[in-house]
Design an enzyme around this catalytic site. Structure first.
Site, PDB file in Angstrom:
ATOM      1  N   ALA A  63      -0.018   5.404  -1.296  1.00  0.00           N
ATOM      2  CA  ALA A  63      -0.476   4.834  -2.559  1.00  0.00           C
ATOM      3  C   ALA A  63       0.151   5.560  -3.742  1.00  0.00           C
ATOM      4  O   ALA A  63       0.613   6.700  -3.624  1.00  0.00           O
ATOM      5  CB  ALA A  63      -1.997   4.916  -2.647  1.00  0.00           C
ATOM      6  N   GLU A 111      -1.196   2.115   6.880  1.00  0.00           N
ATOM      7  CA  GLU A 111      -2.225   1.083   6.948  1.00  0.00           C
ATOM      8  C   GLU A 111      -1.614  -0.313   6.880  1.00  0.00           C
ATOM      9  O   GLU A 111      -2.067  -1.239   7.565  1.00  0.00           O
ATOM     10  CB  GLU A 111      -3.239   1.294   5.822  1.00  0.00           C
ATOM     11  CG  GLU A 111      -4.099   2.526   6.042  1.00  0.00           C
ATOM     12  CD  GLU A 111      -4.996   2.845   4.857  1.00  0.00           C
ATOM     13  OE1 GLU A 111      -6.211   2.972   5.047  1.00  0.00           O
ATOM     14  OE2 GLU A 111      -4.476   2.968   3.738  1.00  0.00           O
TER      15      GLU A 111
END
Length: 259
Positions: A63, A111
């Site tokens: 992220a 993910e």
């Protein structure tokens, strides 16, 4: 066509291309562009299989921490479900999906790769869920998809330590399914996806639904779902094509239209 994520289509294969140099850090804009291309890939009839690719050097290194470092609980409580649902849009693409993983797939990058049906990685990759080292936990499916994939004990080791897992161990654990030379990752993923460009699209979609949904429920419910989906295939042209071809020509010779 987004600024950082685009959908490239060629010969029945849709490539979801992440392109936010240098590390494909996943920010809110990328999150929503991923959702948009996943939705498009799901409904386009000219796309029969999907490759997720971050380029030759990196898949996605996580992220965008600068974007979220100063967010409040209230702000993240609004954002977190949106991040999860954007990745779920990838997991729910009703077609075979393969992640072509190069360089790093960390945090949100791993993910995202976990949303694919198969992961092909370069032999120099490093994957991991290092969120605990930032004082948080995986928030885009890591605690759930990784545990379902490799089991809770192995998932806890990876998540609790935040360590980087190299290609050989990732293959042994089942985090990735195939390891090749770094320069061959995308071509190998395309080769796998190409197997389905003339396949029985309705059956492939139903098989994916049966497996993914069945794993979330008890055996009896999963078997009941399988039975319903199996029966539903007899309303498709591909079932007629496949079975007639088998009777007349033997197995593996049917030419499906995907209907």
């Amino acid at each position: 066509m987004g600024e950082f994520v685009r959908l490239e289509v060629d010969a029945g294969i849709g490539t979801i291309r992440l392109d936010r140099p240098p590390m494909n850090a996943l920010n809110i804009q990328m999150q929503e562009e991923i959702r948009a291309v996943a939705t498009e890939a799901s409904v386009r009839a000219d796309i029969r299989a999907v490759v997720i690719y971050g380029g030759p050097k990196v898949f996605a290194a996580g992220a965008d921490i600068k974007e979220m470092a100063d967010l409040t609980y209230a702000q993240m409580a609004d954002r977190a479900p949106q991040l999860s649902s954007a990745f779920r849009a990838v997991a729910e693409i009703p077609k075979p999906v393969v992640a072509a993983v190069t360089g790093y797939a960390l945090g949100g990058g791993l993910e995202l790769a976990l949303c694919a049906d198969r992961r092909i990685a370069g032999d120099n990759v490093k994957v991991g869920q290092p969120e605990v080292l930032l004082g948080v936990l995986p928030g885009a499916g890591g605690t759930q998809r990784l545990a379902r994939l490799v089991g809770p004990a192995k998932a806890k080791d990876i998540i609790f330590t935040g360590r980087f897992v190299e290609a050989a161990e990732a293959l042994t654990l089942g985090v990735v399914d195939e390891v090749v030379a770094p320069d061959d990752v995308y071509a190998t993923a395309l080769s796998w996806a190409d197997r389905f460009t003339h396949g029985a699209a309705q059956a492939l979609s139903a098989a994916k639904t049966a497996i993914d949904t069945g794993l979330q429920t008890d055996l009896a419910s999963g078997l009941a779902l399988e039975s319903r989906l199996f029966a539903a295939m007899f309303a498709t042209e591909d079932q007629k094509t496949g079975m007639r071809s088998f009777v007349e020509n033997g197995p593996g010779k049917a030419k499906f239209e995907g209907r």
